[in-house]
Design a protein around this motif. Sequence first.
Motif: not given
Length: 280
Positions: A197-213
């Motif tokens: 579900s995730q490439t190395p370059g996208m690591a942390g992107a989903e949790i970052a989006a959650t925190l941004a909310r």
Amino acid sequence: MTYRTLLAILDTPKDARQVTDFSLALAKQYDAHVIGAHAESVAMIPMVAPMEIPDPATVQALQDAAHRESETVEKLFRDIAAREGASHAWRSFVTASGLNSASLIDSARSADLVVAAQGEAGLLNDNRAELESFLFESGRPVLLIPHILKQPKPIRRVLIAWNGSREAARATFDALPFLKAADTVEIFSVDPPETPSQTPGMAGAEIAATLARHGIKVTVTSQEHSGLTPAAAIENRLSDSSIDLLVMGAFGTKRWWEMLFGGVTRTLLDSMTALTLLSR
């Protein structure tokens, strides 16, 4: 979410002032109640030859010394808390198991956050084993204060050591009050693996989006193929970015593996330079 009940682990008179000062500073920031907790150790029974019988005088002397230390720690905590006008309570437990006293662990499980000291010599002693076990059993986030930090200061810059694990996720959400109050929060990954579900370059992107909310100002950084261990990469990042708080999951592998071969958690605990929130 906020921190309303803090449990301050006050081990010795030397670290009690540091932990009390930091706990009361947090209590003021979050309008929290602080519980000072001290485990008074039951003396090991010395044996005298040739019949190996207990030496009552030595046992009593050891117990008297432990009790005097408890009284010193309690007075220090109560005096500072009263001076600061903080909501507070005191709990002292007489136990042979130190931080792993069942009563102390029960108290921790009813707190939002546990505050403890790294210790002057790091955690390379019996106290570290106690602290590791306490962290594992309490089920609550623990904020560790490095011995090099003598005075509380605002937590402006936060680094989240992110590896996508259950422990890292737990620590991140346990730290939400700190993250919301910070000026900057960085999600930092070291050599992240590629997953379905995730490439190395996208690591942390989903949790970052959650925190941004949550209204948190967050950035994402990934360090790949540097040749550094995760612990070394995190240490460098803490220094380069003048981080005030490190947030990370504790003991991501089995405990016996950590004990035999070390690990990121253990390595970072030995050389703490910033406040560190650990969750398990």
